[in-house]
Structures are given as C-alpha cells and as structure tokens.
Write a protein that holds these residues in place. Structure first.
Motif, PDB file in Angstrom:
ATOM      1  N   PRO A 309       0.813  -1.223   0.000  1.00  0.00           N
ATOM      2  CA  PRO A 309       0.000   0.000   0.000  1.00  0.00           C
ATOM      3  C   PRO A 309       0.841   1.266   0.000  1.00  0.00           C
ATOM      4  CG  PRO A 309      -0.032  -1.054   2.160  1.00  0.00           C
ATOM      5  CD  PRO A 309       0.640  -2.017   1.227  1.00  0.00           C
ATOM      6  N   PHE A 310       2.137   1.132   0.293  1.00  0.00           N
ATOM      7  CA  PHE A 310       3.013   2.307   0.347  1.00  0.00           C
ATOM      8  C   PHE A 310       3.771   2.523  -0.955  1.00  0.00           C
ATOM      9  CE2 PHE A 310       2.793   0.505   4.673  1.00  0.00           C
ATOM     10  CZ  PHE A 310       2.139   1.550   5.306  1.00  0.00           C
ATOM     11  N   TYR A 311       3.553   1.661  -1.939  1.00  0.00           N
ATOM     12  CA  TYR A 311       4.355   1.733  -3.162  1.00  0.00           C
ATOM     13  C   TYR A 311       4.194   3.070  -3.873  1.00  0.00           C
ATOM     14  CZ  TYR A 311       6.357   0.583  -7.686  1.00  0.00           C
ATOM     15  OH  TYR A 311       7.125   0.610  -8.825  1.00  0.00           O
ATOM     16  N   PHE A 312       2.961   3.439  -4.182  1.00  0.00           N
ATOM     17  CA  PHE A 312       2.764   4.669  -4.947  1.00  0.00           C
ATOM     18  C   PHE A 312       3.107   5.923  -4.143  1.00  0.00           C
ATOM     19  CE2 PHE A 312      -0.014   1.881  -7.590  1.00  0.00           C
ATOM     20  CZ  PHE A 312       0.709   2.014  -8.756  1.00  0.00           C
ATOM     21  N   PRO A 313       2.752   6.019  -2.843  1.00  0.00           N
ATOM     22  CA  PRO A 313       3.202   7.202  -2.092  1.00  0.00           C
ATOM     23  C   PRO A 313       4.718   7.353  -2.073  1.00  0.00           C
ATOM     24  CG  PRO A 313       1.465   6.080  -0.885  1.00  0.00           C
ATOM     25  CD  PRO A 313       1.828   5.191  -2.030  1.00  0.00           C
ATOM     26  N   VAL A 314       5.441   6.244  -1.881  1.00  0.00           N
ATOM     27  CA  VAL A 314       6.900   6.325  -1.847  1.00  0.00           C
ATOM     28  C   VAL A 314       7.450   6.654  -3.229  1.00  0.00           C
ATOM     29  CG1 VAL A 314       9.028   5.020  -1.418  1.00  0.00           C
ATOM     30  CG2 VAL A 314       7.104   4.801   0.146  1.00  0.00           C
ATOM     31  N   SER A 315       6.851   6.076  -4.262  1.00  0.00           N
ATOM     32  CA  SER A 315       7.341   6.361  -5.617  1.00  0.00           C
ATOM     33  C   SER A 315       7.155   7.832  -5.964  1.00  0.00           C
ATOM     34  CB  SER A 315       6.642   5.463  -6.641  1.00  0.00           C
ATOM     35  OG  SER A 315       5.269   5.774  -6.752  1.00  0.00           O
ATOM     36  N   ILE A 316       6.039   8.416  -5.560  1.00  0.00           N
ATOM     37  CA  ILE A 316       5.820   9.842  -5.836  1.00  0.00           C
ATOM     38  C   ILE A 316       6.838  10.693  -5.090  1.00  0.00           C
ATOM     39  CG2 ILE A 316       4.208  11.760  -5.534  1.00  0.00           C
ATOM     40  CD1 ILE A 316       1.933   9.711  -5.920  1.00  0.00           C
ATOM     41  N   LEU A 317       7.058  10.396  -3.814  1.00  0.00           N
ATOM     42  CA  LEU A 317       7.945  11.219  -2.990  1.00  0.00           C
ATOM     43  C   LEU A 317       9.405  11.086  -3.401  1.00  0.00           C
ATOM     44  CD1 LEU A 317       6.359  10.723   0.542  1.00  0.00           C
ATOM     45  CD2 LEU A 317       6.308  12.777  -0.883  1.00  0.00           C
ATOM     46  N   THR A 318       9.806   9.935  -3.899  1.00  0.00           N
ATOM     47  CA  THR A 318      11.207   9.748  -4.286  1.00  0.00           C
ATOM     48  C   THR A 318      11.475  10.157  -5.731  1.00  0.00           C
ATOM     49  OG1 THR A 318      10.781   7.426  -4.858  1.00  0.00           O
ATOM     50  CG2 THR A 318      11.604   7.890  -2.636  1.00  0.00           C
ATOM     51  N   LYS A 319      10.441  10.136  -6.575  1.00  0.00           N
ATOM     52  CA  LYS A 319      10.637  10.436  -7.986  1.00  0.00           C
ATOM     53  C   LYS A 319      10.315  11.884  -8.352  1.00  0.00           C
ATOM     54  CE  LYS A 319      11.055   7.652 -11.021  1.00  0.00           C
ATOM     55  NZ  LYS A 319      12.257   7.295 -11.825  1.00  0.00           N
ATOM     56  N   ILE A 320       9.519  12.570  -7.564  1.00  0.00           N
ATOM     57  CA  ILE A 320       9.174  13.951  -7.883  1.00  0.00           C
ATOM     58  C   ILE A 320      10.408  14.832  -7.703  1.00  0.00           C
ATOM     59  CG2 ILE A 320       8.447  14.562  -5.537  1.00  0.00           C
ATOM     60  CD1 ILE A 320       6.192  16.212  -6.790  1.00  0.00           C
ATOM     61  N   SER A 321      10.570  15.824  -8.564  1.00  0.00           N
ATOM     62  CA  SER A 321      11.685  16.746  -8.372  1.00  0.00           C
ATOM     63  C   SER A 321      11.449  17.531  -7.080  1.00  0.00           C
ATOM     64  CB  SER A 321      11.796  17.699  -9.563  1.00  0.00           C
ATOM     65  OG  SER A 321      10.683  18.564  -9.634  1.00  0.00           O
ATOM     66  N   LEU A 322      12.509  17.745  -6.334  1.00  0.00           N
ATOM     67  CA  LEU A 322      12.382  18.463  -5.065  1.00  0.00           C
ATOM     68  C   LEU A 322      11.888  19.894  -5.294  1.00  0.00           C
ATOM     69  CD1 LEU A 322      15.494  17.302  -3.006  1.00  0.00           C
ATOM     70  CD2 LEU A 322      13.126  16.507  -2.859  1.00  0.00           C
ATOM     71  N   SER A 323      12.235  20.458  -6.444  1.00  0.00           N
ATOM     72  CA  SER A 323      11.798  21.824  -6.742  1.00  0.00           C
ATOM     73  C   SER A 323      10.282  21.890  -6.891  1.00  0.00           C
ATOM     74  CB  SER A 323      12.475  22.311  -8.021  1.00  0.00           C
ATOM     75  OG  SER A 323      13.870  22.336  -7.867  1.00  0.00           O
ATOM     76  N   LEU A 324       9.689  20.927  -7.603  1.00  0.00           N
ATOM     77  CA  LEU A 324       8.238  20.912  -7.756  1.00  0.00           C
ATOM     78  C   LEU A 324       7.566  20.650  -6.415  1.00  0.00           C
ATOM     79  CD1 LEU A 324       5.663  21.013  -9.397  1.00  0.00           C
ATOM     80  CD2 LEU A 324       6.049  18.633 -10.080  1.00  0.00           C
ATOM     81  N   LEU A 325       8.114  19.731  -5.628  1.00  0.00           N
ATOM     82  CA  LEU A 325       7.541  19.455  -4.312  1.00  0.00           C
ATOM     83  C   LEU A 325       7.592  20.694  -3.436  1.00  0.00           C
ATOM     84  CD1 LEU A 325       6.384  17.420  -2.299  1.00  0.00           C
ATOM     85  CD2 LEU A 325       8.721  16.753  -1.716  1.00  0.00           C
ATOM     86  N   ALA A 326       8.737  21.380  -3.433  1.00  0.00           N
ATOM     87  CA  ALA A 326       8.869  22.599  -2.630  1.00  0.00           C
ATOM     88  C   ALA A 326       7.939  23.689  -3.134  1.00  0.00           C
ATOM     89  CB  ALA A 326      10.321  23.080  -2.649  1.00  0.00           C
ATOM     90  N   ALA A 327       7.734  23.781  -4.451  1.00  0.00           N
ATOM     91  CA  ALA A 327       6.832  24.787  -5.003  1.00  0.00           C
ATOM     92  C   ALA A 327       5.394  24.527  -4.561  1.00  0.00           C
ATOM     93  CB  ALA A 327       6.925  24.793  -6.534  1.00  0.00           C
ATOM     94  N   VAL A 328       4.983  23.266  -4.522  1.00  0.00           N
ATOM     95  CA  VAL A 328       3.630  22.933  -4.050  1.00  0.00           C
ATOM     96  C   VAL A 328       3.474  23.330  -2.583  1.00  0.00           C
ATOM     97  CG1 VAL A 328       2.042  21.044  -3.559  1.00  0.00           C
ATOM     98  CG2 VAL A 328       3.275  21.087  -5.727  1.00  0.00           C
ATOM     99  N   LEU A 329       4.461  22.985  -1.754  1.00  0.00           N
ATOM    100  CA  LEU A 329       4.384  23.341  -0.334  1.00  0.00           C
ATOM    101  C   LEU A 329       4.391  24.849  -0.148  1.00  0.00           C
ATOM    102  CD1 LEU A 329       6.825  20.645   1.135  1.00  0.00           C
ATOM    103  CD2 LEU A 329       4.328  20.622   1.124  1.00  0.00           C
ATOM    104  N   THR A 330       5.216  25.555  -0.925  1.00  0.00           N
ATOM    105  CA  THR A 330       5.241  27.016  -0.861  1.00  0.00           C
ATOM    106  C   THR A 330       3.886  27.591  -1.246  1.00  0.00           C
ATOM    107  OG1 THR A 330       7.597  27.056  -1.419  1.00  0.00           O
ATOM    108  CG2 THR A 330       6.369  29.095  -1.751  1.00  0.00           C
ATOM    109  N   SER A 331       3.264  27.005  -2.252  1.00  0.00           N
ATOM    110  CA  SER A 331       1.958  27.483  -2.695  1.00  0.00           C
ATOM    111  C   SER A 331       0.919  27.365  -1.594  1.00  0.00           C
ATOM    112  CB  SER A 331       1.509  26.689  -3.924  1.00  0.00           C
ATOM    113  OG  SER A 331       2.444  26.810  -4.964  1.00  0.00           O
ATOM    114  N   LEU A 332       0.957  26.262  -0.874  1.00  0.00           N
ATOM    115  CA  LEU A 332      -0.030  26.058   0.182  1.00  0.00           C
ATOM    116  C   LEU A 332       0.191  27.020   1.346  1.00  0.00           C
ATOM    117  CD1 LEU A 332      -0.161  22.155   0.208  1.00  0.00           C
ATOM    118  CD2 LEU A 332      -1.716  23.746  -0.918  1.00  0.00           C
ATOM    119  N   PHE A 333       1.446  27.223   1.702  1.00  0.00           N
ATOM    120  CA  PHE A 333       1.742  28.110   2.834  1.00  0.00           C
ATOM    121  C   PHE A 333       1.618  29.584   2.457  1.00  0.00           C
ATOM    122  CE2 PHE A 333       3.977  24.305   4.445  1.00  0.00           C
ATOM    123  CZ  PHE A 333       3.367  24.236   5.691  1.00  0.00           C
ATOM    124  N   ALA A 334       1.732  29.877   1.152  1.00  0.00           N
ATOM    125  CA  ALA A 334       1.682  31.272   0.713  1.00  0.00           C
ATOM    126  C   ALA A 334       0.261  31.747   0.441  1.00  0.00           C
ATOM    127  CB  ALA A 334       2.532  31.455  -0.533  1.00  0.00           C
TER     128      ALA A 334
END
Length: 522
Positions: A309-334
């Motif tokens: 059950p953790f396959y897809f969550p882990v694959s997304i978190l390890t394969k996504i570029s850190l810049s895109l992940l940080a941009a999403v988090l910045t968007s939510l906090f901003a």
C-alpha cells in the motif's frame, strides 16, 4: 517555447534509449491495429495510444504481424518483428515514439491552457514551466506506452468538467464525454482516474448550485465515453474472428485470471457485441491479474509477488523533483487556492486508497497525472498572490527560483530521466534501494552500454538485461552470458539493475528455473 524546450529534452534522451521491455509488444500491437485489425496482440491495454504508434509507421515496409495465438514463443516473435524486419529496428522504434513526444508537447500546452482559464496568464506560465521540465514526464514521453496519453486526456477533461455546472453550456457534457472516452481507450483504469477529478466540481460549486441535473450531465458524459470506447474497440478489432476473441478471453480470464465466471461473461457479452466482449476481457483481466498476482515486485530492497500500500506514495515522494515538491508546499503556505489543492489532493488520496491492494507495483508511470496536477496547484497560488492587490514578492520569487531549480535537476539527470530520483532519495545512484522496473531500469541503457563497453574490456562483455533489445544484437561488444562465463578469472559481466534485484525470482515465476538458478549463482 517551454513546451518545445521540454520536447527537445525528450528527443535528446529518446535518441539514445534502447527499446524498453514493453515496447516490442506495444509496437507489434500498434501495427496490427492499424494494418490488420485482428485484435490478437496485447489485450492488456486498450487500442488508442498504440494506434498512434501504428499510424506513425504508415508507409514503412514491414513484415506481416505474427500470430501469438498459434505459438507460445512470443518473446522471439516480438524481437524478430522489431529488429529483423524489412525496416531497421532503430528506425521503427524512433518513428513509433514520435507521437508520444507530440503528446508531451500537447500536455504542456493543455496544462498551460487550463491554468490560464482558471488562474490567468502568469499562472499559466508557471504551470507550463513545471510541466515542461518535469523529469518523469520527460522520461516517459519518449516511450511507446499508454500512461502519457491517459494523463493528457485527464488534463483535457478538467476544462469541460469546470463548465459542467453552467446550465447554459450545452457542450460541456459532450466534451467531457469525449475526453473520458479518449482516456478509456488508452488505459483500463481510466474510469478510476476520471473519478479522482470529480471533487473539483465542489470547488466550482462555490458560485453555482450543484443541481440534480448536474448528475444527469455527468451520466450523459459517461454514456458518451462508453459509446466512444466501444466504437474504438470495434474499429481496432474490425477483422477479429469470434474464435480469436474467445481464445483471448480463455487465456486471460481462465488460464491467467483463474475465473471461469469472468470468462463466461466476456464470451457471452462478445457474442452479442464483439467490442463489449473485448472491453470486458481487457478490463477483467487487469482486475483478475491484480487479484491473483501480476508477477514479481521489487520494493524497498525486497522481492514479493504481492504489492504494497506504500508503493505509490513512496514512488511519488522519491521520484518527484524536489523543486516541484517545494513549489507545491510554498503554494499552500503562501495562501494558494487551498480548495483547489484540497480537491486534487482528495482525488489523489482516493486513488491511493483504491490502489493500495494492487499487485501492479511496477512504476510511477501509473500516477503520471500527479505531476501536471501539482503544476496546477502551483498555478493556483500564483493567481492568488497576483490578485491579492499586493504582490507577495518573497513567495513569488521563491516559486520562480524553484522553477529554475527544477530545470537544473532535469538537466543534471539528462539523458537518464527515466531513472530520475530526487536528491533526497539518493539520486539515480540510490534509486535501486527503492525500486527498479520502469522507475530505474527498463532496459533503456543497452545501447549506451554498448558504446562504453570497449572502455571496460577489449573482449565481448556477457550481458544480462531485462528490456526490449538483446545483447547479441550488439555483438562483438556485448553478448549473452554463456555457461561458465561467471567462472572465468578476471571476467567482466554486465548486469542490469532489474535482473540484479529480482531476476531469479522473476525467471522462476515464468518457469525458467534453470536460468533462474544460474542467475542466482552469478
């Protein structure tokens, strides 16, 4: 411009990529769909995405497509069709990949168009940037498969879905049905993917009442999609015989799926409406294979016939570029559009919950839609920051810098975008700790190995790879492993990450026990 720059990166890695493990069967099926319509190959996937590859091969001299129902030696037939045909295999491979490069450019444009409609031109620029330079999208855009096509159809469906609540818009439901029908003709889990977009209706419902007739429009869109899907199957399998159709149902649903009930249902349905029988065979075979086990999976260093059950969550978190992940988090906090982000996040959570029991743990490509959706979340924040009356310089500047950072991540990985892992996961070098398969080693590097082989050994390097090409085609640089090669003192052998991680178990599951024992010993 952004779409074309991203497309140039796709062409750059595609030129050096060998045939991946699934491409020979997809290309063979593609030619069959366009030229023959006999419907014998690859019922695991609907026909539309493959038909694009077949259309790209029109005009090339090709041998007749072999018949898989009369022989069990499918691997040899596929290899010969791709690499021992009247046209050189490399030309067949590149030509068949061209439509998927075009789909990538269309995806960037579709994301930009959706972001512009919802959030304005500046937000569209941000969404296009984060989509055009997303390494996973770039990596899979150069491969003949179904995942990029269904992602594009899903993004295109967001526009008519947004207008569905407008009672005066008569074209929203037909357009939505068209987009869903295209998606259904690309992948069997497309109905599930369509469901994950429905929470966006509640975002739009802020200004419009969700009336009962809106459900009627959704039902009309679904009906249009079903009719289009059946029509697509009818065209793709226009010359299929009843005997072949029922032989496929017997093989996929009884022999592999272990369900006499499913076989009987698909056969009975096919006798009434052949297209519906083929649709049922494909859909039920995927569901049954997930239940009885789709093969051998590798996850977090362990080999298992079941999924996690953790396959897809882990694959997304390890394969996504850190810049895109940080941009999403910045968007939510901003102060980004949290309702929009919550709707997309809720849909993703629903997908992860439904797929938690799946044994199809074979790649982040099954959740490619996550990346354009993430780009749209960033776009929603850009709109809110711009329309707040006071441009919030710090978050705007940060998101812009993260867009540049994503481009740098991709350029650093190029031309190995298929094997991309973010720095937090250890990069491509550390990816094998988590996954193999299409996340890391899909057989795409065999040509590159042949080019560097002389630097490692003046003699032929025995090579083990799980892909769509064979080392013997690169002789004398590379060759198959012969008995005793592993015992020669000082011998150099090349082993791909996939056979290294799960080769013996995978070969055993397919009945090749002697080869499995040799690989285990090696």
């Amino acid at each position: 411009m952004l779409a074309l720059l991203g497309g140039a990166l796709v062409v750059g890695h595609t030129r050096g990529d060998s045939a991946t493990i699934d491409e020979p069967v997809h290309i063979t099926s593609a030619v069959e769909i366009v030229r023959d319509g006999t419907g014998r190959w690859n019922p695991e996937h609907p026909p539309l995405a493959k038909a694009l590859a077949g259309l790209a091969l029109i005009g090339l001299p090709l041998s007749p497509v072999p018949d898989p129902l009369r022989s069990a030696a499918h691997g040899g037939m596929l290899y010969r069709f791709l690499f021992q045909n009247q046209t050189p295999g490399d030309e067949i491979l590149f030509r068949s990949r061209l439509p998927f490069m075009a789909l990538f450019v269309a995806l960037v444009m579709a994301v930009a168009a959706e972001a512009r409609r919802r959030f304005g031109p500046f937000a569209a620029l941000a969404a296009a940037s984060f989509t055009a330079f997303e390494p996973n999208l770039i990596g899979h855009a150069g491969v003949v498969h179904t995942d990029l096509a269904v992602t594009l159809a899903l993004v295109l469906s967001l526009g008519p879905l947004r207008r569905l609540l407008d009672g005066d818009d008569r074209f929203a439901a037909p357009q939505l049905g068209l987009c869903w029908g295209v998606a259904f003709l690309c992948k069997y889990d497309a109905p599930l993917l369509a469901l994950i977009t429905l929470p966006l209706l509640f975002v739009e419902a802020r200004s419009q009442v969700f009336r009962a007739r809106s459900l009627g429009r959704l039902a009309a869109a679904a009906a249009i999609a079903l009719v289009l899907t059946l029509g697509g199957f009818a065209v793709a399998n226009r010359n299929q015989t009843p005997e072949d159709r029922e032989a496929l149902a017997h093989d996929r649903l009884l022999l592999k799926g272990l369900s006499p009930l499913a076989e009987n249902a698909a056969v009975a349905l096919g006798r009434v409406l052949p297209a519906a029988g083929n649709l049922a065979t494909g859909t039920l075979s995927i569901a049954l294979q997930s239940r009885v086990g789709a093969g051998v999976n590798y996850f977090l260093g362990r080999v298992s016939p079941s999924g996690s059950p953790f396959y897809f969550p882990v694959s997304i978190l390890t394969k996504i570029s850190l810049s895109l992940l940080a941009a999403v988090l910045t968007s939510l906090f901003a102060g980004g559009s949290r309702r929009f982000a919550a709707a997309l996040g809720g849909g993703l959570l629903f997908f992860l919950l439904v797929s938690a029991g799946s044994t199809y743990n074979i790649g982040v490509r099954h959740v490619l839609f996550v990346f354009p959706f993430a780009a749209l979340i960033v776009a929603s924040a850009m709109h809110d920051l711009e329309s707040s009356g006071r441009w919030k310089t710090a978050p705007m500047l940060l998101i812009g810098l993260l867009g540049v950072g994503q481009l740098c991540e991709t350029l650093f990985a190029h031309p190995h975008e298929l094997a991309f892992f973010n720095v937090a996961a250890g990069g491509s070098e550390g990816g094998h700790r988590f996954f193999v398969d299409s996340n890391l080693d899909w057989g795409q590097d065999l040509d590159r190995l042949a080019r560097v082989a002389p630097h490692y050994s003046p003699a032929t390097i025995p090579t083990i790879v799980f892909g769509g090409d064979l080392p013997a085609r690169h002789f004398p640089l590379l060759g198959p492993v012969s008995p005793g090669d592993e015992d020669r003192e000082g011998a150099i052998l090349a082993v791909g990450e996939a056979p290294l991680a799960l080769g013996p178990e995978l070969l055993s599951s397919k009945g090749a026990r002697q080869d499995a024992a040799r690989l285990e010993r090696l």
